[in-house]
Design a protein around this motif. Sequence first.
Motif, PDB file in Angstrom:
ATOM      1  N   PRO A  56     -12.219   1.625   3.869  1.00  0.00           N
ATOM      2  CA  PRO A  56     -10.826   0.741   3.406  1.00  0.00           C
ATOM      3  C   PRO A  56     -10.334  -0.189   4.587  1.00  0.00           C
ATOM      4  N   LYS A 107      -8.114  -8.061  -6.078  1.00  0.00           N
ATOM      5  CA  LYS A 107      -9.031  -6.725  -5.991  1.00  0.00           C
ATOM      6  C   LYS A 107      -9.691  -6.757  -7.071  1.00  0.00           C
ATOM      7  N   TRP A 138     -14.819  -1.390  -5.563  1.00  0.00           N
ATOM      8  CA  TRP A 138     -13.356  -0.762  -4.865  1.00  0.00           C
ATOM      9  C   TRP A 138     -13.529  -1.825  -3.778  1.00  0.00           C
ATOM     10  N   TYR A 188      -7.143   7.666  -2.308  1.00  0.00           N
ATOM     11  CA  TYR A 188      -6.810   6.249  -2.121  1.00  0.00           C
ATOM     12  C   TYR A 188      -5.480   5.969  -3.046  1.00  0.00           C
ATOM     13  N   SER A 190      -2.235   5.590  -3.015  1.00  0.00           N
ATOM     14  CA  SER A 190      -1.190   4.663  -2.696  1.00  0.00           C
ATOM     15  C   SER A 190      -1.662   3.359  -3.063  1.00  0.00           C
ATOM     16  N   GLU A 191      -3.048   2.915  -2.976  1.00  0.00           N
ATOM     17  CA  GLU A 191      -3.522   1.767  -3.413  1.00  0.00           C
ATOM     18  C   GLU A 191      -3.637   1.754  -5.188  1.00  0.00           C
ATOM     19  N   SER A 194      -0.005   1.249  -6.066  1.00  0.00           N
ATOM     20  CA  SER A 194       0.280  -0.359  -5.946  1.00  0.00           C
ATOM     21  C   SER A 194      -0.484  -1.273  -6.653  1.00  0.00           C
ATOM     22  N   GLU A 195      -1.768  -1.016  -7.194  1.00  0.00           N
ATOM     23  CA  GLU A 195      -2.466  -1.993  -8.009  1.00  0.00           C
ATOM     24  C   GLU A 195      -2.601  -1.502  -9.690  1.00  0.00           C
TER      25      GLU A 195
END
Length: 230
Positions: A56, A107, A138, A188, A190-191, A194-195
Amino acid sequence: MTKPILSLQNIPCETLGNFEWLFLNDGFDIEKVNTRRHRIPKDPTQYSAIVILGGPMSVYENSDFIKDQIDLTQIASKKKTPLLGICLGSQIIAQSSGGTVFKGPTKEIGWHKIMIKSSGSEDIFSGFHNSRPTVFQWHGDTYFLPKAARIMARSHNYPQAFAIGSLIGIQFHLEVTEKMIQSWLRIYKSEVVSERIDAGKMMKESAVYINELEKHCSLLYSNFCTKFSL
């Protein structure tokens, strides 16, 4: 005696995956280096090939362990040591070869189609029956590649695979297994939040595409070994 494969691992959850059993099945020993904890080798000629795995972190953060991998990649290029960079690894190749790595406007996470160019179908994607395969992604970073790069695959958004001499960069993940994807969704998280990624949908799609992905990984591995006479 066959030289070992060097695997540079930037985070524990991003492993060689499918590539590991392919190398082992062909009789290679694998030297695994945790780049955050251990010294990164400086002499690429000790190895049959090098694989730089994902993570990351970003190349432009200028971390010492990233700089050391850039240095090794530049030496590998000069010595013509085969090097496969996956995701972050491809970004390290791009940066080390005179390209520029930057945060992309969008992303790519999950299962997406790529477009294999004719230059790719005659190279590391030889034997792929579909020029628009669905692969696992990713990443948020991308790159402007140097003129020396030969682009072999793209998505609608970004370059996805390229070659510069003995260096092969792949932005997507052919190596992943369903267990790896499950662990990434957890690690991951949190990602994922958020995404606004639908983890359930991703795993359902994984069940559909994962077997074909494994076949593609095996094909690319065979092409890589043939290309560099491993």
